[in-house]
Design an enzyme around this catalytic site. Structure first.
Site, mmCIF file in Angstrom:
data_model
loop_
_atom_site.group_PDB
_atom_site.id
_atom_site.type_symbol
_atom_site.label_atom_id
_atom_site.label_comp_id
_atom_site.label_asym_id
_atom_site.label_seq_id
_atom_site.Cartn_x
_atom_site.Cartn_y
_atom_site.Cartn_z
ATOM 1 N N GLY A 1 0.830 -1.213 0.000
ATOM 2 C CA GLY A 1 0.000 0.000 0.000
ATOM 3 C C GLY A 1 0.856 1.251 0.000
ATOM 4 N NE ARG B 1 -5.910 -2.088 -4.665
ATOM 5 C CZ ARG B 1 -7.057 -1.736 -4.118
ATOM 6 N NH1 ARG B 1 -8.108 -2.506 -4.284
ATOM 7 N NH2 ARG B 1 -7.168 -0.625 -3.416
ATOM 8 C CG ASP C 1 -5.874 -7.088 -4.845
ATOM 9 O OD1 ASP C 1 -5.857 -7.243 -3.603
ATOM 10 O OD2 ASP C 1 -6.905 -6.806 -5.480
ATOM 11 C CB VAL C 2 -2.394 -7.571 -0.008
ATOM 12 C CG1 VAL C 2 -1.171 -6.675 -0.146
ATOM 13 C CG2 VAL C 2 -3.610 -6.780 0.464
ATOM 14 C CG ASN D 1 0.358 1.223 4.837
ATOM 15 O OD1 ASN D 1 -0.054 1.935 5.747
ATOM 16 N ND2 ASN D 1 0.136 1.517 3.548
ATOM 17 C CE1 TYR E 1 -10.106 0.018 8.841
ATOM 18 C CE2 TYR E 1 -10.629 1.257 10.830
ATOM 19 C CZ TYR E 1 -9.736 0.899 9.835
ATOM 20 O OH TYR E 1 -8.452 1.414 9.854
ATOM 21 N N GLY F 1 -4.805 6.890 15.605
ATOM 22 C CA GLY F 1 -6.140 7.485 15.577
ATOM 23 C C GLY F 1 -6.323 8.133 14.213
ATOM 24 C CB THR G 1 -4.375 9.170 4.464
ATOM 25 O OG1 THR G 1 -5.465 8.350 4.966
ATOM 26 C CG2 THR G 1 -3.288 9.244 5.507
ATOM 27 C CD GLU G 2 -5.233 8.960 -2.036
ATOM 28 O OE1 GLU G 2 -5.631 7.855 -2.465
ATOM 29 O OE2 GLU G 2 -4.335 9.610 -2.590
HETATM 30 N N1 LIG Z 1 -6.035 7.227 8.010
HETATM 31 C C1 LIG Z 1 -6.399 6.834 9.224
HETATM 32 O O1 LIG Z 1 -7.095 7.577 9.945
HETATM 33 C C2 LIG Z 1 -5.966 5.493 9.744
HETATM 34 C C3 LIG Z 1 -6.098 5.258 11.111
HETATM 35 C C4 LIG Z 1 -5.717 4.027 11.623
HETATM 36 C C5 LIG Z 1 -5.205 3.054 10.785
HETATM 37 N N2 LIG Z 1 -5.090 3.296 9.450
HETATM 38 C C6 LIG Z 1 -4.549 2.209 8.610
HETATM 39 O O2 LIG Z 1 -3.392 2.660 7.945
HETATM 40 C C7 LIG Z 1 -3.227 1.930 6.726
HETATM 41 C C8 LIG Z 1 -2.979 2.899 5.590
HETATM 42 O O3 LIG Z 1 -4.110 3.724 5.426
HETATM 43 P P1 LIG Z 1 -4.026 5.226 4.898
HETATM 44 O O4 LIG Z 1 -4.689 6.075 5.913
HETATM 45 O O5 LIG Z 1 -2.656 5.561 4.442
HETATM 46 O O6 LIG Z 1 -5.043 5.108 3.651
HETATM 47 P P2 LIG Z 1 -4.881 5.470 2.100
HETATM 48 O O7 LIG Z 1 -4.311 6.827 1.921
HETATM 49 O O8 LIG Z 1 -6.225 5.184 1.503
HETATM 50 O O9 LIG Z 1 -3.829 4.381 1.585
HETATM 51 C C9 LIG Z 1 -4.155 3.012 1.556
HETATM 52 C C10 LIG Z 1 -3.124 2.246 0.744
HETATM 53 O O10 LIG Z 1 -3.474 0.849 0.777
HETATM 54 C C11 LIG Z 1 -3.395 0.338 -0.549
HETATM 55 N N3 LIG Z 1 -4.306 -0.796 -0.725
HETATM 56 C C12 LIG Z 1 -5.649 -0.856 -0.445
HETATM 57 N N4 LIG Z 1 -6.133 -2.049 -0.792
HETATM 58 C C13 LIG Z 1 -5.077 -2.779 -1.299
HETATM 59 C C14 LIG Z 1 -4.946 -4.079 -1.835
HETATM 60 N N5 LIG Z 1 -6.001 -4.903 -1.935
HETATM 61 N N6 LIG Z 1 -3.713 -4.491 -2.244
HETATM 62 C C15 LIG Z 1 -2.659 -3.682 -2.160
HETATM 63 N N7 LIG Z 1 -2.710 -2.431 -1.663
HETATM 64 C C16 LIG Z 1 -3.918 -1.983 -1.240
HETATM 65 C C17 LIG Z 1 -3.741 1.507 -1.462
HETATM 66 O O11 LIG Z 1 -3.085 1.335 -2.719
HETATM 67 P P3 LIG Z 1 -3.800 0.904 -4.092
HETATM 68 O O12 LIG Z 1 -5.192 1.452 -4.066
HETATM 69 O O13 LIG Z 1 -2.907 1.519 -5.134
HETATM 70 O O14 LIG Z 1 -3.729 -0.581 -4.094
HETATM 71 C C18 LIG Z 1 -3.076 2.665 -0.710
HETATM 72 O O15 LIG Z 1 -1.715 2.773 -1.104
HETATM 73 C C19 LIG Z 1 -4.495 1.070 6.576
HETATM 74 O O16 LIG Z 1 -4.219 -0.244 7.016
HETATM 75 C C20 LIG Z 1 -5.484 1.744 7.509
HETATM 76 O O17 LIG Z 1 -6.472 0.852 7.971
HETATM 77 C C21 LIG Z 1 -5.450 4.495 8.915
#
Ligand SMILES: NC(=O)c1ccc[n+]([C@@H]2O[C@H](COP(=O)([O-])OP(=O)(O)OC[C@H]3O[C@@H](n4cnc5c(N)ncnc54)[C@H](OP(=O)(O)O)[C@@H]3O)[C@@H](O)[C@H]2O)c1
Length: 257
Positions: free
Chosen positions: A13, A38, A64-65, A91, A157, A188, A192-193
């Protein structure tokens, strides 16, 4: 002291948010990178940026994981190229929707469970035995405060992030006696996206998540991940929980008017 320089890190990711910030920070600390996600164009753009900044082009892999066969094939290809992974940042993850359980979408549930739990397991199962064989390595999983306390409509989730916490604890028990470490970094609210993905591109709704709050940014969590990875080999930070100062639990948030 920089214990990351020269190590090889695989980040899943890596095309957005925390994974992308982590790639930039680990590259700046002198790690060799393998980046997977992806979206091929984003991987290529990030690789070009890192090459021009640091003079070394990361390996990138469209992955795709959720696709177990593709993950296993990817790990075999790394072996063929003689690439040994020292650091795995699990991640890749997402949330979809915000509904009461009784109204939830099967499709959303499958996507979250398949990515956040089974995808993380697929990559871990492929990479961890190679770390154990070398008796060296560190896996950092992206958990969440949603894995410590549920919040209204967060049901599935939250369940996936409770699973990440359980798997991190369970793997640490299974890894006892080895030098391989596993940690989770559990944020928390990070802007991000993530919310855009949760609400399928609805920018107004995603914006309300962060209204009146200074959220964490992806670079904050990349800092935390690097801190965990940079700990001396005898130190294993099993969980790190990080929130914005204005957020003290998933739903106790001081919003400014
Ligand atoms: N943002 C928050 O508030 C928050 C809080 C707690 C935990 N988290 C965790 O932090 C991690 C990263 O999230 P983020 O906030 O950075 O979100 P993000 O900006 O949406 O990034 C998510 C990343 O995961 C990749 N991804 C999603 N599905 C995938 C798949 N099937 N195979 C491979 N890659 C995949 C996406 O890449 P592609 O679409 O290019 O595959 C993207 O690079 C996640 O595990 C999320 O649950 C986020």
């Amino acid at each position: 002291m920089n214990r990351i320089r020269g190590k090889t890190a695989l980040i899943t990711g890596a095309t957005a948010g925390i994974g992308e910030a982590c790639a930039r920070q680990l590259a700046a600390m002198g790690a060799h990178l393998v980046l997977a996600a992806r979206r091929r164009e984003r991987l290529a753009a990030l690789a070009a940026e890192l090459r021009s900044e640091h003079g070394e082009e990361p390996l990138v892999h469209e992955l795709d994981v959720r696709d177990r066969a593709a993950v296993n094939d990817f790990a075999a290809r790394l072996d063929e190229r003689g690439v040994a992974i020292d650091i795995l940042v699990n991640n890749a993850g997402l949330s979809r929707g915000l509904d009461d359980l009784q109204d939830g979408s099967h499709q959303d549930w499958d996507e979250m469970i398949d990515t956040n739990i089974k995808g993380l397991l697929n990559v871990t199962r492929a990479i961890l035995p190679r770390m154990i064989a070398r008796d060296s390595g560190h896996v950092v999983n992206l958990g969440s405060i949603a894995g410590h306390m549920v919040y209204p409509k967060g049901n599935v989730y939250c369940a996936t992030k409770y699973a990440v916490k359980a798997l991190t604890q369970a793997a640490n028990i299974d890894l006892v006696g080895t030098r391989v470490r596993m940690s989770s970094v559990d944020p928390g609210m990070v802007e991000t996206e993530f919310s855009l993905v949760r609400f399928r591109g609805d920018e107004d709704r995603a914006g309300t998540v962060y209204a009146g709050v200074q959220p964490l940014i992806a670079e904050d969590i990349a800092d935390n991940i690097c801190y965990v990875l940079n700990a001396p080999p005898h130190v294993n930070i099993q969980h790190m929980v990080v929130m914005p100062t204005q957020q003290r639990s998933p739903y106790v948030i001081a919003r400014e008017e």
